[in-house]
Structure formats: structure tokens, C-alpha cells
Design a protein around this motif. Structure first.
Motif, PDB file in Angstrom:
ATOM      1  N   THR A 155       2.686  31.888  -3.686  1.00 52.04           N
ATOM      2  CA  THR A 155       3.888  31.268  -4.248  1.00 52.04           C
ATOM      3  C   THR A 155       3.636  29.778  -4.368  1.00 52.04           C
ATOM      4  OG1 THR A 155       5.345  32.914  -3.227  1.00 52.04           O
ATOM      5  CG2 THR A 155       6.350  30.832  -3.919  1.00 52.04           C
ATOM      6  N   GLN A 156       3.601  29.273  -5.602  1.00 49.81           N
ATOM      7  CA  GLN A 156       3.366  27.855  -5.818  1.00 49.81           C
ATOM      8  C   GLN A 156       4.684  27.137  -6.068  1.00 49.81           C
ATOM      9  OE1 GLN A 156      -0.610  26.525  -7.538  1.00 49.81           O
ATOM     10  NE2 GLN A 156       0.032  28.078  -8.987  1.00 49.81           N
ATOM     11  N   VAL A 157       4.845  25.977  -5.444  1.00 53.39           N
ATOM     12  CA  VAL A 157       6.038  25.156  -5.641  1.00 53.39           C
ATOM     13  C   VAL A 157       5.593  23.753  -6.052  1.00 53.39           C
ATOM     14  CG1 VAL A 157       8.104  24.167  -4.592  1.00 53.39           C
ATOM     15  CG2 VAL A 157       7.342  26.464  -3.926  1.00 53.39           C
ATOM     16  N   ALA A 158       5.964  23.331  -7.258  1.00 53.42           N
ATOM     17  CA  ALA A 158       5.699  21.960  -7.696  1.00 53.42           C
ATOM     18  C   ALA A 158       6.688  21.024  -7.002  1.00 53.42           C
ATOM     19  CB  ALA A 158       5.827  21.860  -9.210  1.00 53.42           C
ATOM     20  N   CYS A 159       6.203  19.857  -6.628  1.00 54.75           N
ATOM     21  CA  CYS A 159       7.015  18.924  -5.833  1.00 54.75           C
ATOM     22  C   CYS A 159       7.136  17.568  -6.516  1.00 54.75           C
ATOM     23  CB  CYS A 159       6.411  18.773  -4.447  1.00 54.75           C
ATOM     24  SG  CYS A 159       6.173  20.313  -3.537  1.00 54.75           S
ATOM     25  N   PRO A 160       7.796  17.500  -7.669  1.00 52.47           N
ATOM     26  CA  PRO A 160       7.925  16.212  -8.365  1.00 52.47           C
ATOM     27  C   PRO A 160       8.711  15.207  -7.534  1.00 52.47           C
ATOM     28  CG  PRO A 160       9.412  17.844  -9.313  1.00 52.47           C
ATOM     29  CD  PRO A 160       8.510  18.592  -8.366  1.00 52.47           C
ATOM     30  N   GLY A 161       8.263  13.965  -7.580  1.00 51.48           N
ATOM     31  CA  GLY A 161       8.979  12.884  -6.915  1.00 51.48           C
ATOM     32  C   GLY A 161       8.580  12.634  -5.484  1.00 51.48           C
ATOM     33  N   LEU A 162       7.900  13.589  -4.851  1.00 50.91           N
ATOM     34  CA  LEU A 162       7.586  13.426  -3.432  1.00 50.91           C
ATOM     35  C   LEU A 162       6.528  12.349  -3.211  1.00 50.91           C
ATOM     36  CD1 LEU A 162       7.958  14.154  -0.523  1.00 50.91           C
ATOM     37  CD2 LEU A 162       6.528  16.189  -0.860  1.00 50.91           C
ATOM     38  N   VAL A 163       5.497  12.341  -4.030  1.00 56.99           N
ATOM     39  CA  VAL A 163       4.471  11.303  -3.893  1.00 56.99           C
ATOM     40  C   VAL A 163       5.075   9.925  -4.130  1.00 56.99           C
ATOM     41  CG1 VAL A 163       2.352  10.361  -4.897  1.00 56.99           C
ATOM     42  CG2 VAL A 163       2.526  12.809  -4.425  1.00 56.99           C
ATOM     43  N   ASP A 164       5.941   9.815  -5.144  1.00 53.72           N
ATOM     44  CA  ASP A 164       6.578   8.525  -5.435  1.00 53.72           C
ATOM     45  C   ASP A 164       7.343   8.024  -4.215  1.00 53.72           C
ATOM     46  OD1 ASP A 164       6.638   8.513  -8.805  1.00 53.72           O
ATOM     47  OD2 ASP A 164       6.600  10.470  -7.831  1.00 53.72           O
ATOM     48  N   ALA A 165       8.112   8.917  -3.591  1.00 50.70           N
ATOM     49  CA  ALA A 165       8.917   8.521  -2.436  1.00 50.70           C
ATOM     50  C   ALA A 165       8.030   8.053  -1.285  1.00 50.70           C
ATOM     51  CB  ALA A 165       9.800   9.681  -1.994  1.00 50.70           C
ATOM     52  N   GLU A 167       4.838   6.874  -1.536  1.00 53.36           N
ATOM     53  CA  GLU A 167       4.154   5.633  -1.914  1.00 53.36           C
ATOM     54  C   GLU A 167       5.098   4.428  -1.809  1.00 53.36           C
ATOM     55  OE1 GLU A 167       0.986   4.775  -3.043  1.00 53.36           O
ATOM     56  OE2 GLU A 167       0.268   6.759  -2.468  1.00 53.36           O
ATOM     57  N   GLU A 168       6.377   4.674  -2.070  1.00 52.20           N
ATOM     58  CA  GLU A 168       7.367   3.587  -2.036  1.00 52.20           C
ATOM     59  C   GLU A 168       8.020   3.445  -0.661  1.00 52.20           C
ATOM     60  OE1 GLU A 168       9.971   4.710  -5.209  1.00 52.20           O
ATOM     61  OE2 GLU A 168       8.335   4.648  -6.688  1.00 52.20           O
ATOM     62  N   ASP A 173      14.190   9.806   1.865  1.00 57.51           N
ATOM     63  CA  ASP A 173      14.150  10.571   0.615  1.00 57.51           C
ATOM     64  C   ASP A 173      12.998  11.567   0.624  1.00 57.51           C
ATOM     65  OD1 ASP A 173      16.306   9.121  -0.289  1.00 57.51           O
ATOM     66  OD2 ASP A 173      15.119   7.793  -1.571  1.00 57.51           O
ATOM     67  N   ALA A 174      11.838  11.121   1.099  1.00 57.35           N
ATOM     68  CA  ALA A 174      10.659  11.983   1.119  1.00 57.35           C
ATOM     69  C   ALA A 174      10.891  13.198   2.013  1.00 57.35           C
ATOM     70  CB  ALA A 174       9.444  11.197   1.602  1.00 57.35           C
ATOM     71  N   ARG A 175      11.504  12.977   3.164  1.00 60.03           N
ATOM     72  CA  ARG A 175      11.748  14.089   4.084  1.00 60.03           C
ATOM     73  C   ARG A 175      12.755  15.083   3.497  1.00 60.03           C
ATOM     74  NH1 ARG A 175      10.234  13.832   9.137  1.00 60.03           N
ATOM     75  NH2 ARG A 175      12.087  14.935   9.847  1.00 60.03           N
ATOM     76  N   GLU A 176      13.770  14.564   2.828  1.00 63.80           N
ATOM     77  CA  GLU A 176      14.755  15.451   2.211  1.00 63.80           C
ATOM     78  C   GLU A 176      14.119  16.276   1.096  1.00 63.80           C
ATOM     79  OE1 GLU A 176      19.115  15.231  -0.042  1.00 63.80           O
ATOM     80  OE2 GLU A 176      18.232  13.432   0.845  1.00 63.80           O
ATOM     81  N   LEU A 177      13.286  15.625   0.283  1.00 64.76           N
ATOM     82  CA  LEU A 177      12.599  16.339  -0.787  1.00 64.76           C
ATOM     83  C   LEU A 177      11.690  17.430  -0.217  1.00 64.76           C
ATOM     84  CD1 LEU A 177      11.624  13.385  -3.152  1.00 64.76           C
ATOM     85  CD2 LEU A 177      13.067  15.325  -3.775  1.00 64.76           C
ATOM     86  N   ALA A 178      10.897  17.082   0.791  1.00 58.11           N
ATOM     87  CA  ALA A 178       9.957  18.044   1.369  1.00 58.11           C
ATOM     88  C   ALA A 178      10.683  19.253   1.929  1.00 58.11           C
ATOM     89  CB  ALA A 178       9.123  17.366   2.451  1.00 58.11           C
ATOM     90  N   ARG A 179      11.768  19.026   2.636  1.00 59.51           N
ATOM     91  CA  ARG A 179      12.528  20.137   3.208  1.00 59.51           C
ATOM     92  C   ARG A 179      13.096  21.023   2.102  1.00 59.51           C
ATOM     93  NH1 ARG A 179      15.058  17.298   6.376  1.00 59.51           N
ATOM     94  NH2 ARG A 179      16.947  16.911   5.167  1.00 59.51           N
ATOM     95  N   GLY A 180      13.574  20.417   1.031  1.00 58.58           N
ATOM     96  CA  GLY A 180      14.118  21.186  -0.084  1.00 58.58           C
ATOM     97  C   GLY A 180      13.061  22.010  -0.792  1.00 58.58           C
ATOM     98  N   PHE A 181      11.876  21.439  -1.001  1.00 57.37           N
ATOM     99  CA  PHE A 181      10.793  22.194  -1.639  1.00 57.37           C
ATOM    100  C   PHE A 181      10.366  23.362  -0.760  1.00 57.37           C
ATOM    101  CE2 PHE A 181       9.725  17.981  -3.802  1.00 57.37           C
ATOM    102  CZ  PHE A 181      10.336  18.350  -4.993  1.00 57.37           C
ATOM    103  N   ALA A 182      10.322  23.140   0.546  1.00 56.06           N
ATOM    104  CA  ALA A 182       9.952  24.223   1.460  1.00 56.06           C
ATOM    105  C   ALA A 182      10.956  25.366   1.394  1.00 56.06           C
ATOM    106  CB  ALA A 182       9.844  23.688   2.888  1.00 56.06           C
ATOM    107  N   GLN A 183      12.224  25.027   1.289  1.00 52.97           N
ATOM    108  CA  GLN A 183      13.266  26.052   1.207  1.00 52.97           C
ATOM    109  C   GLN A 183      13.133  26.897  -0.052  1.00 52.97           C
ATOM    110  OE1 GLN A 183      16.714  23.535   1.674  1.00 52.97           O
ATOM    111  NE2 GLN A 183      16.738  23.768   3.910  1.00 52.97           N
ATOM    112  N   ALA A 262       2.996   0.949   7.118  1.00 54.27           N
ATOM    113  CA  ALA A 262       4.305   1.586   7.280  1.00 54.27           C
ATOM    114  C   ALA A 262       4.178   3.106   7.304  1.00 54.27           C
ATOM    115  CB  ALA A 262       5.245   1.154   6.159  1.00 54.27           C
ATOM    116  N   LEU A 263       3.269   3.649   6.508  1.00 52.22           N
ATOM    117  CA  LEU A 263       3.114   5.095   6.409  1.00 52.22           C
ATOM    118  C   LEU A 263       2.345   5.688   7.577  1.00 52.22           C
ATOM    119  CD1 LEU A 263       2.336   5.579   2.615  1.00 52.22           C
ATOM    120  CD2 LEU A 263       4.253   6.593   3.837  1.00 52.22           C
TER     121      LEU A 263
END
Length: 273
Positions: A155-165, A167-168, A173-183, A262-263
Motif C-alpha cells: 500500500t503506497q501513500v504519497a505524502c505531499p507537503g511533509l518534506v516542505d514542513a 525543511e521549514e 505541521d509535520a507531525r500532524e501531516l505524518a499522523r494523517g498519512f499513516a492513518q 533545529a531538526l
């Protein structure tokens, strides 16, 4: 004597791989190159990704690297095979550029990449793959896996916006995106998960929070480090010795260095590529 090992990523994500490589190979020198000025790669066209990847590999060759690791999964998925069969074969046959899919597939199948014989039967194994849109669109991971294993449900899930979050440095935001993609993958009831972008281990716990309990998340940085250590045992001439580290960026060195701290919490000092 051979030079340092090159490690390339589109941005900061490859620092997760670099850290694992240096921990596993403390007596080897490294040059890290982040193409921060052109990140993220995951939304670019295949032609753009190939051109940018080739330019960055050339820059690492200019630093004396005989061996380069494409820590960027998007570059490995979209550009690596074409570069190996074309430009590298013509212009630099004595050098090696390796990707980061191979160690993961070896770990999943339990067999060396070069092993002969029919595909391993892994009937019933369910794996979720989280990656950039370009990596998912390339189909590289399920295609390469299918050559070596059968019966795997991917099962492949594309994760747009996560790298941007990431890098910035927008951590929430990144954690919320990651959790949503996992779901999104949870309904497929995966047994294993592969974070198919070197940025994603930075929010590994957020992916874990969105997945069903007990899902094993493969550690790509550790698998890549173990694979490279094995490679250098067989090909010791491919890299020099010493603990030197050089960090290069196509972006603003001060801003990139601050974002890296920071990262990762580490003091990486970047200079212009």
C-alpha cells in the motif's frame, strides 16, 4: 588513496542517513551535499529530478568522492537507473553511485540483491510505503520488490507537503501531516511500514501514532549503514580513511546550518557547494 564517501539528498532528510553511516563507519570520511535551493524533489518532473541529481553527483565527484550514496529516495527511484546505465557508464565507469532501496528490499526478502533464483514467497506480508509523490508515481519500490518477492501486498501513500514542513522547521505541521498519512494506510492492516523518504524518520513517532499498534517501522538509515559497511568490506578501495566531515549546500549556508541544528540537534556547519 580513495577519497571521502559522498552522501546526497535534496535537503536535510539525508542527515538521518549520514548520522547512521558515521555511527557505523566512524573511521571513514564523508561529504554531505544538500540541494536545498531546489528542494523538495518530490513534486518535480522526472527530467528535473534526473538533471538535478546528476549535477549534485558531479559536484561530489569534484570533491574527490569515488562512491556516492543517493540518500534521497526520490532521486534513487526516479534517476538512479538512468544515470547508472547512461551518463555514469559513459563518463565515470570507475565510480559508483548507490541507492537506498536495495538494503530495505534485502531486509524484507532476507536475500542478497545479487542472489539468483526465483522470487521469495512472502505470501500474506502487508507493507505500507510512505513516500513523496514522485517516488510513488515512479512505482520503483513495488517494481523492484516484485523482482525478488511474490505475494506481498504493498500500500503506497504519497505524502505531499511533509518534506516542505520539515525543511521549514514547522514541526507541529509535520507531525500532524505524518499522523494523517499513516492513518490513510491503517485500513490495509500493514504488518510493516517503510518510510520511503529520508526526511520521514524525523517524525517517525508521528507515523507510529497513526498506524495500528504493533506495526514494525523499518529503519532505512540503519539498513543503509549496515549495507554500506558490508559493501566496503568487499570493496575497501572505494573510500579513504579518517573521520573528516564536509557539509555542502546549494542554499544559504547559515540558514541551512541553523535549520539542521533545529531538526537534528547536531551542529552541522554547511558551506556553499
Amino acid at each position: 588513496m580513495s577519497g571521502p564517501i559522498g552522501v546526497f539528498d535534496s535537503g536535510h532528510g539525508g542527515l538521518t542517513t549520514l548520522a547512521a553511516l558515521r555511527a557505523r563507519l566512524p573511521d571513514r570520511p564523508f561529504v554531505y551535499l544538500g540541494d536545498h535551493a531546489n528542494a523538495p524533489y518530490g513534486v518535480r518532473s522526472p527530467a528535473e529530478i534526473s538533471a538535478l541529481t546528476q549535477a549534485s553527483v558531479e559536484r561530489l565527484f569534484a570533491e574527490g568522492c569515488e562512491l556516492v550514496i543517493l540518500a534521497c529516495n526520490t532521486a534513487a527511484a526516479v534517476a538512479l537507473r538512468g544515470l547508472q546505465e547512461g551518463w555514469l557508464a559513459r563518463e565515470h565507469p570507475e565510480k559508483r553511485v548507490l541507492g537506498v532501496f536495495v538494503p530495505v528490499i534485502e531486509a524484507l526478502t532476507g536475500r542478497p540483491w545479487a542472489a539468483d533464483g526465483p522470487p521469495v514467497d512472502l505470501a500474506g506480508l502487508r507493507i505500507a510505503v510512505f513516500a513523496t509523490p514522485a517516488t510513488v508515481a515512479s512505482g520503483a519500490f513495488p517494481r523492484e520488490l516484485a523482482f525478488r518477492a511474490r505475494g506481498v501486498e504493498v500500500t503506497q501513500v504519497a505524502c505531499p507537503g511533509l518534506v516542505d514542513a520539515l525543511e521549514e522547521a514547522r514541526h507541529a505541521d509535520a507531525r500532524e501531516l505524518a499522523r494523517g498519512f499513516a492513518q490513510q494506510a491503517a485500513g490495509a492492516c500493514p504488518e510493516r511500514a517503510f518510510l520511503g523518504c529520508t526526511h520521514y524518520p524525523l517524525v517517525r513517532d508521528a507515523f507510529a501514532a497513526g498506524l495500528p499498534e504493533g506495526v514494525e517501522i523499518l529503519s532505512q538509515p540503519d539498513l543503509v549503514a549496515a549495507s554500506l559497511a558490508d559493501y566496503l568490506q568487499r570493496h575497501p578501495q572505494r573510500a579513504g580513511h579518517g573521520a573528516a566531515l564536509t557539509c555542502l549546500t546549494s542554499g544559504d549556508p547559515e540558514a541551512v546550518s541553523a535549520a539542521a541544528r533545529a531538526l537534528t540537534g547536531e551542529d552541522y556547519r554547511f558551506r556553499p557547494a
